[in-house]
Design a protein around this motif. Structure first.
Motif, PDB file in Angstrom:
ATOM      1  N   ILE A  51      10.945  13.314 -16.105  1.00  0.00           N
ATOM      2  CA  ILE A  51       9.984  13.501 -15.296  1.00  0.00           C
ATOM      3  C   ILE A  51       9.676  12.616 -14.401  1.00  0.00           C
ATOM      4  CG2 ILE A  51       7.896  14.976 -14.292  1.00  0.00           C
ATOM      5  CD1 ILE A  51       8.769  17.423 -16.666  1.00  0.00           C
ATOM      6  N   SER A  52       9.229  11.387 -15.450  1.00  0.00           N
ATOM      7  CA  SER A  52       8.415  10.699 -15.342  1.00  0.00           C
ATOM      8  C   SER A  52       8.986   9.574 -14.090  1.00  0.00           C
ATOM      9  CB  SER A  52       8.032   9.361 -16.412  1.00  0.00           C
ATOM     10  OG  SER A  52       7.701   8.404 -16.027  1.00  0.00           O
ATOM     11  N   PRO A  53       7.868   9.310 -12.993  1.00  0.00           N
ATOM     12  CA  PRO A  53       8.154   8.708 -11.863  1.00  0.00           C
ATOM     13  C   PRO A  53       7.831   6.904 -11.678  1.00  0.00           C
ATOM     14  CG  PRO A  53       5.547   9.105 -11.878  1.00  0.00           C
ATOM     15  CD  PRO A  53       6.447   9.733 -13.308  1.00  0.00           C
ATOM     16  N   LEU A  54       8.030   6.663 -13.091  1.00  0.00           N
ATOM     17  CA  LEU A  54       7.413   5.229 -13.438  1.00  0.00           C
ATOM     18  C   LEU A  54       9.186   4.473 -13.172  1.00  0.00           C
ATOM     19  CD1 LEU A  54       5.419   5.452 -16.558  1.00  0.00           C
ATOM     20  CD2 LEU A  54       4.540   5.528 -14.439  1.00  0.00           C
ATOM     21  N   PRO A  55       8.645   3.768 -12.864  1.00  0.00           N
ATOM     22  CA  PRO A  55      10.216   2.357 -12.542  1.00  0.00           C
ATOM     23  C   PRO A  55      10.601   2.472 -13.924  1.00  0.00           C
ATOM     24  CG  PRO A  55       8.114   1.396 -11.935  1.00  0.00           C
ATOM     25  CD  PRO A  55       8.001   2.155 -12.739  1.00  0.00           C
ATOM     26  N   GLY A  56      11.966   2.350 -14.012  1.00  0.00           N
ATOM     27  CA  GLY A  56      12.959   1.981 -15.702  1.00  0.00           C
ATOM     28  C   GLY A  56      12.330   2.548 -16.638  1.00  0.00           C
ATOM     29  N   ALA A 111       1.078  -1.372  -0.146  1.00  0.00           N
ATOM     30  CA  ALA A 111      -0.695   0.001  -0.102  1.00  0.00           C
ATOM     31  C   ALA A 111       0.861   0.982   0.027  1.00  0.00           C
ATOM     32  CB  ALA A 111      -0.939   0.207   1.260  1.00  0.00           C
ATOM     33  N   LYS A 112       2.012   1.649   0.460  1.00  0.00           N
ATOM     34  CA  LYS A 112       2.849   2.927   0.278  1.00  0.00           C
ATOM     35  C   LYS A 112       3.473   3.032  -0.381  1.00  0.00           C
ATOM     36  CE  LYS A 112       4.034   1.902   5.719  1.00  0.00           C
ATOM     37  NZ  LYS A 112       5.167   1.624   6.521  1.00  0.00           N
ATOM     38  N   ASP A 113       3.889   1.196  -1.197  1.00  0.00           N
ATOM     39  CA  ASP A 113       4.331   0.991  -2.208  1.00  0.00           C
ATOM     40  C   ASP A 113       3.541   2.555  -3.718  1.00  0.00           C
ATOM     41  OD1 ASP A 113       6.610   1.054  -1.706  1.00  0.00           O
ATOM     42  OD2 ASP A 113       6.460  -1.629  -2.301  1.00  0.00           O
ATOM     43  N   VAL A 114       2.697   1.988  -3.334  1.00  0.00           N
ATOM     44  CA  VAL A 114       0.909   2.203  -4.357  1.00  0.00           C
ATOM     45  C   VAL A 114       0.554   3.334  -3.923  1.00  0.00           C
ATOM     46  CG1 VAL A 114      -1.115   2.381  -5.187  1.00  0.00           C
ATOM     47  CG2 VAL A 114       0.174  -0.392  -4.769  1.00  0.00           C
ATOM     48  N   GLN A 115       0.838   3.946  -2.660  1.00  0.00           N
ATOM     49  CA  GLN A 115       0.736   5.076  -2.408  1.00  0.00           C
ATOM     50  C   GLN A 115       2.349   6.826  -2.988  1.00  0.00           C
ATOM     51  OE1 GLN A 115       0.525   8.368   1.443  1.00  0.00           O
ATOM     52  NE2 GLN A 115      -1.284   6.748   1.274  1.00  0.00           N
ATOM     53  N   MET A 116       2.425   5.765  -2.567  1.00  0.00           N
ATOM     54  CA  MET A 116       3.914   6.664  -3.387  1.00  0.00           C
ATOM     55  C   MET A 116       4.372   7.018  -4.333  1.00  0.00           C
ATOM     56  SD  MET A 116       5.540   8.246  -0.595  1.00  0.00           S
ATOM     57  CE  MET A 116       7.437   8.811  -1.194  1.00  0.00           C
ATOM     58  N   ALA A 117       3.854   5.485  -5.162  1.00  0.00           N
ATOM     59  CA  ALA A 117       3.479   5.809  -6.884  1.00  0.00           C
ATOM     60  C   ALA A 117       2.509   6.567  -7.066  1.00  0.00           C
ATOM     61  CB  ALA A 117       3.328   4.832  -7.567  1.00  0.00           C
ATOM     62  N   TRP A 118       1.441   6.899  -6.615  1.00  0.00           N
ATOM     63  CA  TRP A 118       0.471   7.675  -7.410  1.00  0.00           C
ATOM     64  C   TRP A 118       1.414   9.031  -6.838  1.00  0.00           C
ATOM     65  CZ3 TRP A 118      -4.185   7.752 -10.047  1.00  0.00           C
ATOM     66  CH2 TRP A 118      -5.029   7.309 -10.148  1.00  0.00           C
ATOM     67  N   ALA A 119       1.663   9.201  -5.595  1.00  0.00           N
ATOM     68  CA  ALA A 119       2.169  11.054  -5.616  1.00  0.00           C
ATOM     69  C   ALA A 119       2.676  11.582  -6.401  1.00  0.00           C
ATOM     70  CB  ALA A 119       2.572  10.238  -4.261  1.00  0.00           C
ATOM     71  N   ARG A 120       4.407  10.708  -7.045  1.00  0.00           N
ATOM     72  CA  ARG A 120       4.767  10.939  -7.600  1.00  0.00           C
ATOM     73  C   ARG A 120       4.333  11.329  -9.065  1.00  0.00           C
ATOM     74  NH1 ARG A 120       8.448   6.522  -4.930  1.00  0.00           N
ATOM     75  NH2 ARG A 120       8.026   5.113  -6.542  1.00  0.00           N
ATOM     76  N   ALA A 121       2.948  10.394  -9.283  1.00  0.00           N
ATOM     77  CA  ALA A 121       2.868  10.436 -10.675  1.00  0.00           C
ATOM     78  C   ALA A 121       1.705  11.749 -10.330  1.00  0.00           C
ATOM     79  CB  ALA A 121       1.733   9.202 -11.448  1.00  0.00           C
ATOM     80  N   LEU A 122       1.125  11.859  -9.503  1.00  0.00           N
ATOM     81  CA  LEU A 122       0.091  12.733  -9.964  1.00  0.00           C
ATOM     82  C   LEU A 122       0.780  14.761  -9.983  1.00  0.00           C
ATOM     83  CD1 LEU A 122      -2.330  11.914  -7.226  1.00  0.00           C
ATOM     84  CD2 LEU A 122      -2.897  12.257  -9.527  1.00  0.00           C
ATOM     85  N   VAL A 123       2.345  14.571  -9.001  1.00  0.00           N
ATOM     86  CA  VAL A 123       3.412  15.252  -9.137  1.00  0.00           C
ATOM     87  C   VAL A 123       4.089  15.850 -10.882  1.00  0.00           C
ATOM     88  CG1 VAL A 123       5.218  16.484  -8.379  1.00  0.00           C
ATOM     89  CG2 VAL A 123       3.662  15.053  -6.415  1.00  0.00           C
ATOM     90  N   ALA A 124       3.874  14.755 -11.327  1.00  0.00           N
ATOM     91  CA  ALA A 124       3.812  14.763 -12.716  1.00  0.00           C
ATOM     92  C   ALA A 124       3.124  15.683 -13.716  1.00  0.00           C
ATOM     93  CB  ALA A 124       4.848  13.158 -12.984  1.00  0.00           C
ATOM     94  N   VAL A 125       2.044  14.710 -13.840  1.00  0.00           N
ATOM     95  CA  VAL A 125       1.010  15.441 -13.860  1.00  0.00           C
ATOM     96  C   VAL A 125       0.511  16.407 -14.238  1.00  0.00           C
ATOM     97  CG1 VAL A 125      -1.495  14.776 -14.818  1.00  0.00           C
ATOM     98  CG2 VAL A 125       0.232  12.827 -14.282  1.00  0.00           C
ATOM     99  N   HIS A 126       0.807  16.895 -12.685  1.00  0.00           N
ATOM    100  CA  HIS A 126       0.316  18.324 -12.373  1.00  0.00           C
ATOM    101  C   HIS A 126       1.822  19.263 -11.896  1.00  0.00           C
ATOM    102  CE1 HIS A 126      -4.620  17.739 -12.550  1.00  0.00           C
ATOM    103  NE2 HIS A 126      -4.028  16.597 -11.907  1.00  0.00           N
ATOM    104  N   GLY A 127       1.794  18.867 -12.335  1.00  0.00           N
ATOM    105  CA  GLY A 127       3.240  19.825 -11.559  1.00  0.00           C
ATOM    106  C   GLY A 127       3.845  20.587  -9.957  1.00  0.00           C
TER     107      GLY A 127
END
Length: 298
Positions: free
Chosen positions: A194-199, A45-61
């Motif tokens: 910018i992308s938060p996606l791994p690899g 759950a922590k990994d997923v939340q952190m991934a979402w948070a990084r993605a939202l920042v990447a998308v919205h600034g």
């Protein structure tokens, strides 16, 4: 002006809705006190939340993401009724931010103005650990609500003219040697820096369209984590209209994407047949990406 205002409201409202969904089940104050009577989040759950948070920042600034996050955190703060009990319960330390006067989203201590706030005094002022011990009775000092992924949203902000140039830009040179800088916008999700996606690997990016003001962008990319991979073909269109208060173009807006996902189970040498999905909703795209790359491994 009405269409611009509506777009700004829609972007913020959708982002706020995603944060409400994302952070609804977190352990809340578990990041502020050693134990608050509630179970901690699982590592997945922590990994997923952190991934979402990084993605939202990447998308919205960072600016919009931080602004909406503080709006949501303020709502959640109203649900915190118990005091910290003891100064020994505070486990977060503050981190100074250069140029405190850029703190447009209210992350800093109300008293010293140069350290992140971690608690709320009886009068509602956010304070850092040090200032709270000096100026606030422990019996009336409440932990400040923080999401597990709080650090991803923390942003000191930019003042005045700096905010107009604070967004990341994509530089595009045309065949007639004209070079233009476009606000990255939602294309940040698939932009290599910018992308938060791994690899994440950007394979290609091509522009097309009749107008350079409303240019289209097609991106090919791939991402890989552990035994899972995804190939991405996404399109964006440029929106040159500034949102209220931002002072700059909205940037590239997501149009559609095709994802080809592959996975390999533990102990298997061969990769399973790929799954292809089509998306026209940015957040459904994010859900598919994050679930595939960060969901439970079997």
């Amino acid at each position: 002006m009405l269409p611009t205002a509506q777009k700004q409201q829609t972007a913020r409202a959708r982002l706020l809705a995603e944060m409400e969904r994302l952070l609804a089940d977190d352990a809340g104050l578990g990041v502020l006190v050693p134990y608050n009577g509630r179970p901690d989040m699982t590592e997945e759950a922590k990994d997923v939340q952190m991934a979402w948070a990084r993605a939202l920042v990447a998308v919205h600034g960072h600016d919009r993401a931080a602004s909406v996050y503080t709006e949501y955190a303020s709502r959640r703060q109203r649900t915190v009724t118990e005091s910290i009990g003891s100064w020994d319960n505070l486990v977060l330390t503050g981190r100074p931010i250069p140029r405190w006067d850029r703190d447009i989203h209210g992350f800093l201590c109300f008293s010293c103005l140069d350290t992140f706030a971690t608690v709320i005094a009886a009068d509602g002022d956010p304070l850092c650990n040090r200032c709270a011990r000096e100026h606030s009775p422990v019996e009336t000092t409440r932990p400040q609500w923080h999401a597990y992924s709080h650090s991803q949203f923390t942003f000191p902000g930019l003042m005045g003219e700096e905010r107009k140039t604070g967004e990341t830009k994509l530089l595009i040179r045309y065949q007639d040697d004209e070079e233009r800088a476009y606000v990255t916008g939602e294309a940040g999700l698939f932009t290599e820096e910018i992308s938060p996606l791994p690899g994440f690997i950007s394979v290609s990016a091509q522009t097309h369209g009749d107008s350079r003001d409303t240019i289209n962008l097609t991106v090919e990319a791939r991402a890989e984590r552990l035994r899972r991979s995804v190939e991405i073909l996404a399109t964006f269109t440029y929106d040159p209209e500034p949102e209220r208060y931002d002072g700059h173009d909205y940037g590239f807006r997501f149009v559609s994407a095709r994802l080809t996902t592959r996975s390999r189970k533990l102990g298997q040498l061969d990769t399973a047949d790929p799954t292809v999905t089509e998306h026209t909703d940015l957040y459904q795209l994010l859900d598919t990406l994050i679930t595939h790359l960060h969901g439970s491994q079997k």
